[in-house]
Every structure is written in structure tokens, then in C-alpha cells.
Design an enzyme around this catalytic site. Structure first.
Site, PDB file in Angstrom:
ATOM      1  N   ILE A   1      -5.176   1.450  -0.285  1.00 32.54           N
ATOM      2  CA  ILE A   1      -5.950   0.295   0.176  1.00 32.54           C
ATOM      3  C   ILE A   1      -7.345   0.337  -0.436  1.00 32.54           C
ATOM      4  O   ILE A   1      -8.027   1.360  -0.389  1.00 32.54           O
ATOM      5  CB  ILE A   1      -6.044   0.281   1.710  1.00 32.54           C
ATOM      6  CG1 ILE A   1      -4.634   0.176   2.309  1.00 32.54           C
ATOM      7  CG2 ILE A   1      -6.910  -0.874   2.197  1.00 32.54           C
ATOM      8  CD1 ILE A   1      -4.592   0.382   3.803  1.00 32.54           C
ATOM      9  N   CYS A   2      -7.741  -0.784  -1.013  1.00 34.36           N
ATOM     10  CA  CYS A   2      -9.047  -0.897  -1.651  1.00 34.36           C
ATOM     11  C   CYS A   2     -10.053  -1.437  -0.631  1.00 34.36           C
ATOM     12  O   CYS A   2     -10.245  -2.642  -0.504  1.00 34.36           O
ATOM     13  CB  CYS A   2      -8.944  -1.819  -2.869  1.00 34.36           C
ATOM     14  SG  CYS A   2     -10.516  -2.119  -3.685  1.00 34.36           S
ATOM     15  N   MET A   3     -10.666  -0.509   0.120  1.00 34.68           N
ATOM     16  CA  MET A   3     -11.696  -0.860   1.094  1.00 34.68           C
ATOM     17  C   MET A   3     -12.819   0.163   0.993  1.00 34.68           C
ATOM     18  O   MET A   3     -12.572   1.367   1.065  1.00 34.68           O
ATOM     19  CB  MET A   3     -11.128  -0.872   2.518  1.00 34.68           C
ATOM     20  CG  MET A   3     -10.285  -2.092   2.845  1.00 34.68           C
ATOM     21  SD  MET A   3      -9.466  -1.954   4.460  1.00 34.68           S
ATOM     22  CE  MET A   3     -10.834  -1.513   5.516  1.00 34.68           C
TER      23      MET A   3
END
Length: 279
Positions: free
Chosen positions: A184-186
């Protein structure tokens, strides 16, 4: 130490009695040497005890002429300083996660449900039910009969001071800041973006919002399932790229005198592309 050992008779006086043969002692209670000092009885067969610096354990040494070994004891400077207790760290992590579980259970089943993986408090599977009903992703879920998005969270030893590793298990999602392996790109899941004040609920809610913002869709093509190994490799690469781009943004703001900047993260070849726009 030496004074104490002399008092209990475990060490000989270092200066022999003047005028007496080596090792001799005057017998009789109250007898003394010419200097008027009382002599302690020696240990005929035991080791001579002496203090030695920088020794972590008591070890016998050879080399005395009288055939006895020297047992050197560690001094205060030789005692190893204990490291921060891992047990204390585990207690902090466990206490925090127990509180998180209690708070999440109060929310009910409408938003999310938490399940421990193998009764392991430090690894959770989270079923996310609450998705924006006006989004294309929600429409995809209805058409494919999917009720929830399944997430996996692993909490490191130094949680909550380091972020959990979160990834998507199922279904397979395209876009929505979901990368290879389900990573997840957070930013808040990176060491730079994380704060110990963040709760699991806040992280999951932010992920649900990023799915919609990134136009996530259910993948309907036949593809292999997400894997943990692939997700970990993707996320490590992501963190390195983020650290480099953050440094570049900081340098650009100083060089060009930008009071603020607009940082937009776009998914491109599974990395973050940082666009800087002056105000």
C-alpha cells in the site's frame, strides 16, 4: 573491595613482615610484627583473590610462584551495562494493541472486523466493510459478490513507535495506491510519515479513502494472488524512493525559496513520482 576482603581474611597483606622469611607468620593471639600491625592468616591452598578491571566474569589465572592461581573479580567498570529491555518493549506493544482491540470492538461490525492470525496478538487480519457507496469500487464489489476488503497488519517489536506493515490480501485491486503483492502506497505507513499517535482505526480509514481517491477497481482478470514476499519487496523499494524524493523536495524548497509546495504522488512503475509546484 580489597579492604573488605582483608577484613574477612580472603586476601593476604601485600607487604611481608620485615625480617621474617617469605610466607612465615607469628603465631599466638595478639602477636604483631615490628611495625605493630596485626597479620591475617593466609589461605594455604585456596586462590588469591584480586580485583581486575574490564572483566565480565571471574576467571582463574595461573603464574604464581607458590602454585596457587589468581582469581580476578570484575570491578564496577567491567560490569556490562544492560540494554533496553525487550520485555518492556513487548509489554508496551501488547498494552497498546489490547486497547486498540477494545476500541475497535466498540465500533461494531459495520465498518471493520478484526481477527487475530493464529491467536497472535501482533498479527491481524482486518475485514474492511465500509467503502464509499457512490464509488466505482463499491459497484465492482456488488457485481462480483465481494463483501469486504481483507487486510493483513503485522506489528513490529517497537510498535507504536514504528508503523505496522499493512497489505491487501484480497480481492486483487488495481490502482487505488495498491501496488504489487498488495503493498500500500501511503506515507503514514512509512517511518518518516508515521506517528505513534496514529491508531489502527485511523490507518484503515485513511486506506479506505485512498482507495477511492486513487480510483481503485476490482481486478476481474485472472491473475495470481497477492503474496507477502512480493508486498514486502515492493514496500521496501517504495520507502527508499520516498526518502530520496523527500530529500529532493526539501533541497528544492530551500534552493528556490518556495514557502510551500504541492507534493503529488502518482503511481508510475510502482514508485512515487514527486511533482513540485511553486505557489
Amino acid at each position: 573491595m580489597a579492604t573488605l576482603l582483608r577484613k574477612i581474611g580472603l586476601i593476604r597483606l601485600s607487604e611481608p613482615e620485615s625480617g621474617s622469611p617469605k610466607g612465615s607468620r607469628k603465631a599466638g593471639k595478639g602477636s604483631s610484627s615490628s611495625g605493630g600491625h596485626h597479620q591475617r592468616p593466609s589461605l594455604p591452598n585456596g586462590p588469591v583473590i584480586a580485583a581486575a578491571p574490564a572483566q565480565n566474569s571471574a576467571q582463574p589465572e595461573a603464574g604464581r610462584g607458590d602454585g596457587r592461581s589468581i582469581l580476578r573479580l570484575p570491578t564496577a567498570s567491567g560490569i556490562a551495562t544492560p540494554q533496553p529491555s525487550k520485555i518492556h518493549g513487548m509489554q508496551v506493544r501488547a498494552k497498546r494493541l489490547m486497547k486498540e482491540l477494545q476500541d475497535l470492538n466498540k465500533l461494531g461490525d459495520e465498518m471493520l472486523v478484526v481477527e487475530l492470525v493464529g491467536d497472535n496478538l501482533f498479527e491481524w487480519n482486518v475485514k474492511l466493510f465500509q467503502i464509499d457507496h457512490d464509488s466505482p469500487l463499491w459497484q465492482d464489489m456488488r457485481e462480483t459478490g465481494i463483501d469486504y476488503i481483507l487486510l493483513n497488519l503485522t506489528f513490529p517489536e517497537n510498535f507504536p513507535f514504528s508503523p505496522p506493515f499493512m497489505r491487501v490480501l484480497s480481492p486483487r485491486i488495481d490502482n487505488g495506491f495498491v501496488l504489487d503483492g498488495g503493498a500500500i502506497c501511503m506515507e503514514l505507513l512509512t517511518p518518516r510519515g508515521w506517528s505513534s499517535a496514529y491508531t489502527v482505526e485511523a490507518v484503515v480509514r485513511q486506506f479506505a479513502a485512498s482507495l477511492i481517491k486513487g480510483q481503485g477497481r476490482i481486478c476481474r482478470k485472472t491473475k495470481k494472488a497477492f503474496s507477502k514476499k512480493e508486498a514486502e519487496a515492493t514496500f521496501k523499494s517504495l520507502v527508499k524512493t520516498h526518502e530520496k524524493t523527500t530529500a529532493l523536495m526539501h533541497c528544492a524548497c530551500i534552493t528556490y525559496g518556495w514557502a510551500g509546495s504541492l507534493a503529488t504522488h502518482l503511481k508510475c512503475e510502482n514508485i512515487w513520482v514527486l511533482l513540485l509546484t511553486p505557489e
